[in-house]
Motif scaffolding. Structure first.
Motif, PDB file in Angstrom:
ATOM      1  N   SER A   1       6.111   8.829  15.506  1.00 50.26           N
ATOM      2  CA  SER A   1       4.706   8.432  15.616  1.00 50.26           C
ATOM      3  C   SER A   1       3.964   9.408  16.516  1.00 50.26           C
ATOM      4  CB  SER A   1       4.613   7.021  16.201  1.00 50.26           C
ATOM      5  OG  SER A   1       3.283   6.732  16.606  1.00 50.26           O
TER       6      SER A   1
ATOM      7  N   TYR B   1       1.755   8.553  18.408  1.00 47.40           N
ATOM      8  CA  TYR B   1       1.396   7.780  19.603  1.00 47.40           C
ATOM      9  C   TYR B   1       2.625   7.613  20.494  1.00 47.40           C
ATOM     10  CZ  TYR B   1      -2.751   6.802  16.869  1.00 47.40           C
ATOM     11  OH  TYR B   1      -3.896   6.940  16.136  1.00 47.40           O
TER      12      TYR B   1
ATOM     13  N   GLN C   1       2.439   3.827  21.403  1.00 46.02           N
ATOM     14  CA  GLN C   1       2.929   3.191  20.181  1.00 46.02           C
ATOM     15  C   GLN C   1       3.193   1.707  20.426  1.00 46.02           C
ATOM     16  OE1 GLN C   1       3.267   4.173  17.089  1.00 46.02           O
ATOM     17  NE2 GLN C   1       4.381   2.410  16.287  1.00 46.02           N
TER      18      GLN C   1
END
Length: 295
Positions: free
Chosen positions: A128, A130, A144
């Protein structure tokens, strides 16, 4: 701040993050059971395929991760719609409750082996964007994790408002209370049952997209959370949304603190020990099943 307090807060955050994911998956099971009085064993595979849909959207198409969650939502919804249209609905029309249940097992095996054939047994690492770490003193979490909590909380709140205040949601609750009477009042049961499966499958797909960056993706990734999700539904009280949310967060917290103090190898032991205790002490679950309050 004392270390023990830091540790408690840290593990509480970790538990809430995992609990939100569990609730996303378990609520789909609860919704289907509450409306249809049926268990869907193929639910795990909607989680898996939602995760793969998000992964390939990001890796192959170059799409944004946030948009991949929407793609996973529609993937789950489409799968739920197609499988209900071609398999579940025709079996329900025959009036046999056992056949649709057995069919969900067959669909699960079919989807798992289809995914194994298509994607292979090698795990996929879903990274991800994030992954930034947010710190408050000695307390930390990734963006995340924050995204998971925000998306899950928004989805759960949206589902609650939909079921509580919209005409369609009230119709779903009417079917869960008394399907025959609801039919006599002109409620389209076939459409609402289809809608139930679509909503539940869409939530499972979203959960897969958010679970992917936390766990590696395999054709059996959904199985890693579905067993606990079944346990959560039972602990919370079969068919009860409020109970499922409480139980999901509770299991997430138990998992986090068990990992910290006993090790990850005994997580399942602790969770299912809780399940057995609940069945013995309070078999109705944390929130006793009441048809007028279900879903």
């Amino acid at each position: 701040m004392p270390d023990i307090l830091n540790l408690t807060i840290q593990q509480t955050i970790n538990g809430v993050v995992m609990g939100c994911l569990y609730v996303m998956v378990a609520l789909g099971l609860t919704l289907i059971y509450g409306v249809m009085n049926q268990i869907n064993f193929a639910h795990a595979d909607f989680v898996t395929l939602g995760g793969f849909a998000a992964y390939f959207f990001v890796q192959w198409v170059g799409g944004a991760y946030l948009l991949s969650i929407v793609v996973a939502l529609f993937t789950g919804a489409l799968l739920g719609y197609l499988i209900n249209l071609t398999i579940f609905a025709p079996l329900r029309e025959r009036g046999d409750e056992l056949r649709p249940l057995i069919a969900t097992i067959g669909v699960s095996v079919l989807l798992e082996n289809g995914a194994l054939l298509a994607f292979g047994p090698v795990p996929y690492q879903f990274n991800s964007p994030y992954d930034e770490t947010i710190r408050f003193g000695k307390i930390f979490f990734t963006s995340q994790s924050l995204l998971v909590v925000i998306v899950a909380s928004s989805t759960i709140a949206g589902l609650y408002l939909f079921m509580k205040y919209t005409f369609t949601g009230k119709a779903l609750r009417a079917i869960s209370q008394d399907r025959e009477t609801a039919g006599l009042m002109g409620i389209n049961q076939k459409f609402l049952i289809m809608l139930t499966i679509v909503i539940a499958s869409a939530m499972a797909g979203m959960a897969g997209a958010m679970l992917g960056p936390i766990l590696v993706l395999t054709p059996f990734a959904g199985a890693s959370v579905i067993v606990k999700s079944f346990a959560i539904v039972i602990i919370g009280g079969f068919g009860n949304m409020a109970g499922t949310i409480i139980a999901g967060l509770l299991v997430g917290l138990i998992e986090a603190f068990t990992t910290q103090y006993l090790g990850s190898g005994v997580i399942d032991l602790v969770v299912f020990a809780l399940l057995l205790v609940m069945l013995l002490v309070k078999p109705t679950g944390l929130v006793a099943e009441k048809k007028e309050e279900n879903v």
